[in-house]
Design an enzyme around this catalytic site. Structure first.
Site, PDB file in Angstrom:
ATOM      1  CG  ASP A   1       3.114  24.948  31.852  1.00  0.00           C
ATOM      2  OD1 ASP A   1       3.374  25.418  30.739  1.00  0.00           O
ATOM      3  OD2 ASP A   1       2.114  24.246  32.087  1.00  0.00           O
TER       4      ASP A   1
ATOM      5  CG  ASP B   1      -0.292  22.478  25.589  1.00  0.00           C
ATOM      6  OD1 ASP B   1       0.430  21.636  26.167  1.00  0.00           O
ATOM      7  OD2 ASP B   1      -0.723  23.500  26.147  1.00  0.00           O
TER       8      ASP B   1
HETATM    9  C1  DGJ Z   1      -0.079  24.370  29.031  1.00  0.00           C
HETATM   10  C2  DGJ Z   1       1.083  25.033  28.368  1.00  0.00           C
HETATM   11  O1  DGJ Z   1       2.281  24.555  28.861  1.00  0.00           O
HETATM   12  C3  DGJ Z   1       0.954  26.533  28.531  1.00  0.00           C
HETATM   13  O2  DGJ Z   1       2.072  27.174  27.987  1.00  0.00           O
HETATM   14  C4  DGJ Z   1      -0.318  26.990  27.859  1.00  0.00           C
HETATM   15  O3  DGJ Z   1      -0.221  26.753  26.486  1.00  0.00           O
HETATM   16  C5  DGJ Z   1      -1.484  26.246  28.449  1.00  0.00           C
HETATM   17  N1  DGJ Z   1      -1.306  24.834  28.421  1.00  0.00           N
HETATM   18  C6  DGJ Z   1      -2.758  26.597  27.714  1.00  0.00           C
HETATM   19  O4  DGJ Z   1      -3.822  25.852  28.106  1.00  0.00           O
END
Ligand code: DGJ
Length: 729
Positions: free
Chosen positions: A548, A478
């Protein structure tokens, strides 16, 4: 595939379907003649007319007043000797001048395709799959050498391009722009297609007629970004999904990027694409070279679907790591929306058990398993397990989950650091920051200076310690903020304009090492959803978390836009709970399933709270997906009706042998007295017969007359799924 006609001084790159033509003009200027549908034998009778235009200067020794770089269609134009349009390069020499005059020197034709040092690029496994032309240009005064690489693929309608600048002079020069590609198109009307968005609304399709002037589409965020994907297409105004010409440009790069489209005074169109020239200043020392990233050019004469299918093939066969080329992706469950930071081993095991029962294959433990991380204010950089949450550690949890018959993976955010972390307490100078200035925070975190080898080595060691202890099948990588105060503590003042690119080179170095050291691990890219969903990342990490936003209705647009160049096998797509966390919308499990199974299917909800009926429905979705996984992940994808201009949306997948297809239909909102909706299918064999339910249709009927959507379908967000199978006659 590549020939050079000495008499006419013309290079012709061609396979059975496309042609790219370059001419060396007197004086050694490289003219662009053509890129498009195959020309069998270029006669050269067609000579692009150049007329004497007022205020368009002639270069030294030009014999003809009509010959001006200001009007010539060029391959890699400069500035300062007559071309007043946007240049492909901008180099400051030691004497303060910015005039560099590259002229053709010689060429090489090589089988296959060379790789780019330190950068992701398309590759071939067999030399016959591509051929490469290298054009050498020289600027005699500065002793700079420019090599331009053109690769034509045998089986795809693809040309890739990149450039490499080497300094053979005695002085350091400063490179302020060096694009990966430049092409000039003759006067014609075009529409421009781009993928714009925002966090949780990535890669929406924006199409507009191209007007006179300069348009800059870029990212200055340190990442390719949610806002502007490094992609554009130039299409004819009449081009649709199924017909007309389209030329797609995809940049294989994950950092600051720039696409400049200039429609000049004579309606000629120039496209430049590469690293963003904003704040870019690379000190090119004597006998060193700078290699640009690669751009993929795709030509289609059969509309946008054919363009996308070519990008998809190229990614699947010539870009993602070889071991993932045709490897089916597992169905995962991710605990993020189910628990956020609030979990312990017990809760995770219960969720895993529930996942196993419905047929899920991989459990992903997201953010919060390390350091003292119970919210987003702490612990990034401390990549050791939190025993208060995971009493048996990551390895113990992994062992228990494997025992259930599930694969297991975890989340990392390797490029980031929290102020409240041991790593920051020990190495406060490892963040990107400008001395004497305060640091900006994003999600309470700072960006580590990944241009520095010792910073990367520390994180690498921490990650591999976990990877070596625990049996991991998957890692989610991430990245949750963009760069500010871009400055490295270890570089001299003059080199600070290199930091953003050095960071990306450092990132690529890290990704290359870790993915090679753990070849069995499936890595999924992520950047607050789809904030770094680009061809550069795909070279290392074969799939990415698309957005997201897990709301099915928002996802229809995101996935439709993403499919313009990224293959379905690269798009993580999850079924989540309702009301949706991002939009608060309530949709049926059926539409959430149909949208998510149009990508790499996953689940992201608390299954321990699901009702028996919901579990049953989910188990059926998973069974269906498993039965059709090859088709849904690697089949030919056709967009039929766009969410950007219809209330009715449809897309479909067709198997390679055209013996099976799955069609998805989505209705955005309900209306009274709804008109009948006809879905004209695509990609089937017109001569074959197909079974759909109890009926049998000719392929020609399904594609020309079409399918009628059930007229009794009611309600907002309605959906239908059709499975079509060829039958023996
Ligand atoms: C952003 C990601 O896109 C989410 O899926 C998740 O992993 C969060 N970060 C966790 O902090």
């Amino acid at each position: 595939m590549i020939t050079f006609d000495e008499d006419k001084q013309i290079f012709h790159l061609t396979n059975n379907r496309i042609s790219y033509l370059i001419q060396i003009k007197p004086g050694g200027y490289l003219a662009h003649i053509y890129f498009g549908k195959k020309i069998a034998h270029y006669s050269s009778s067609y000579d692009y007319p150049q007329v004497d235009r007022s205020f368009s200067p002639n270069p030294p020794h030009a014999v003809d007043r009509g010959f001006s770089l200001d009007t010539l269609l060029q391959e890699y134009p400069g500035h300062g000797f007559g071309d007043f349009r946007e240049p492909a390069y901008n180099i400051r020499l030691n004497d303060g001048s910015r005039v560099t005059d590259f002229r053709y020197h010689d060429y090489q034709i090589r089988p296959g395709k060379p790789q780019l040092a330190g950068l992701p690029a398309t590759y071939v496994s067999d030399e016959h799959d591509a051929q490469t032309l290298v054009l050498h240009l020289l600027d005699q005064v500065s002793q700079l050498e420019l090599k331009m690489y053109y690769t034509i693929f045998t089986k795809q309608n693809v040309i890739t391009r990149s450039a490499k600048l080497t300094n053979h002079g005695n002085d350091t020069v400063e490179v302020n722009r060096l694009t990966s590609v430049a092409i000039d198109f003759p006067a014609a009307s075009y529409d421009l297609i781009q993928l714009r968005g925002a966090w949780a609304r990535e890669r929406n399709i924006v199409r507009e007629p191209l007007n006179l002037g300069i348009k800059v589409l870029d990212s200055k965020r340190g990442a390719s970004g949610h806002q502007q994907n490094p992609f554009v297409a130039l299409v004819q105004p009449e081009t649709t999904e199924f017909q007309g010409e389209a030329i797609g440009f995809g940049l294989i790069y994950s950092g600051n990027h720039e696409t400049i489209i200039q429609r000049d005074q004579y309606a000629q169109t120039r496209v430049l694409m590469g690293i963003n020239s904003f704040n870019f200043a690379w000190q090119l020392q004597p006998e060193t070279a700078f290699q640009t990233p690669e751009v993929v050019l795709v030509y289609s004469d059969a509309g946008l679907n054919a363009m996308s299918q070519t990008f998809h093939d190229l990614c699947n066969q010539h870009l993602v790591p070889r071991r993932f080329q045709q490897r089916q992706r597992p169905i995962l469950i991710n605990n993020w929306e189910a628990t956020y930071f609030n979990f312990d081993e017990n809760k995770i095991l219960k969720l895993a058990q529930a996942a196993k029962e419905v047929g899920i294959e991989l459990f992903v433990l997201d953010d919060g398993w390390f350091g003292a991380r119970n919210d987003d204010r702490t612990s990034l950089g401390d990549w050791f397990e939190n025993k208060a949450k995971l009493s048996h550690g990551v390895s113990g949890l992994s062992a228990q989950i494997h025992q259930m018959g599930l694969q297991f993976g975890i989340w990392f955010e390797p490029e980031m650091i929290s102020e409240d972390s041991d790593l920051f307490r020990n190495h406060p100078d490892w963040v990107l920051e400008v001395p004497r200035r305060e640091r900006s925070v994003g999600r309470n975190q700072y960006v580590l200076d990944f241009s520095r080898a010792e910073v990367r080595a520390n994180i690498f060691k921490q990650m591999t310690t976990i990877l070596d202890q625990a049996n991991l099948d998957y890692i989610k990588w991430d990245m949750n903020r963009n760069m500010t105060e871009v400055y490295s503590q270890v570089l001299p003042a003059l080199q600070q304009g290199e930091v953003a690119h050095r960071y990306i080179l450092g990132l690529y170095d890290f990704l290359s090492k870790i993915t090679q050291a753990y070849p069995q691990v499936l890595f999924e890219g992520c950047a607050g959803g789809g904030g770094r969903f680009d061809l550069g990342i795909l070279y290392y990490l074969p799939q990415s978390w698309t957005s997201d936003n897990t709301d099915a209705i928002s996802r229809i647009k995101v996935q439709y836009g993403t499919s313009l160049l990224y293959p379905i096998s690269s798009m993580g797509a999850h079924v989540s709970a309702v009301p949706n966390e991002q939009t608060h919308r309530v949709t049926s499990l059926a539409i959430r399933g149909n949208v998510a199974m149009s990508g790499v299917l996953g689940y992201e909800l608390d299954l321990t709270k699901a009702t028996a009926d919901e579990k049953q429905a989910i188990a059926e979705q998973i069974k269906f997906y498993k039965a059709h996984r090859q088709l849904l992940q690697f089949g030919k994808f056709y967009r039929l009706m766009s969410p950007f201009n219809h209330n009715d949306v449809a897309w479909m997948f067709v198997s390679e042998q055209q013996d099976e297809a799955i069609v998805f239909y989505f209705r955005m909102s309900a209306e009274a007295s709804y008109p009948l909706v006809t879905l004209k299918l695509a990609g089937l064999d017109p001569a074959k017969h197909y079974r759909l339910g109890n009926a049998v249709y000719g392929g020609d009927e399904l594609m020309n007359i079409g399918l009628y959507v059930d007229p009794n379908l009611t309600g907002d967000y309605a959906t239908q799924r059709y499975v079509i199978k060829a039958i023996e006659d």
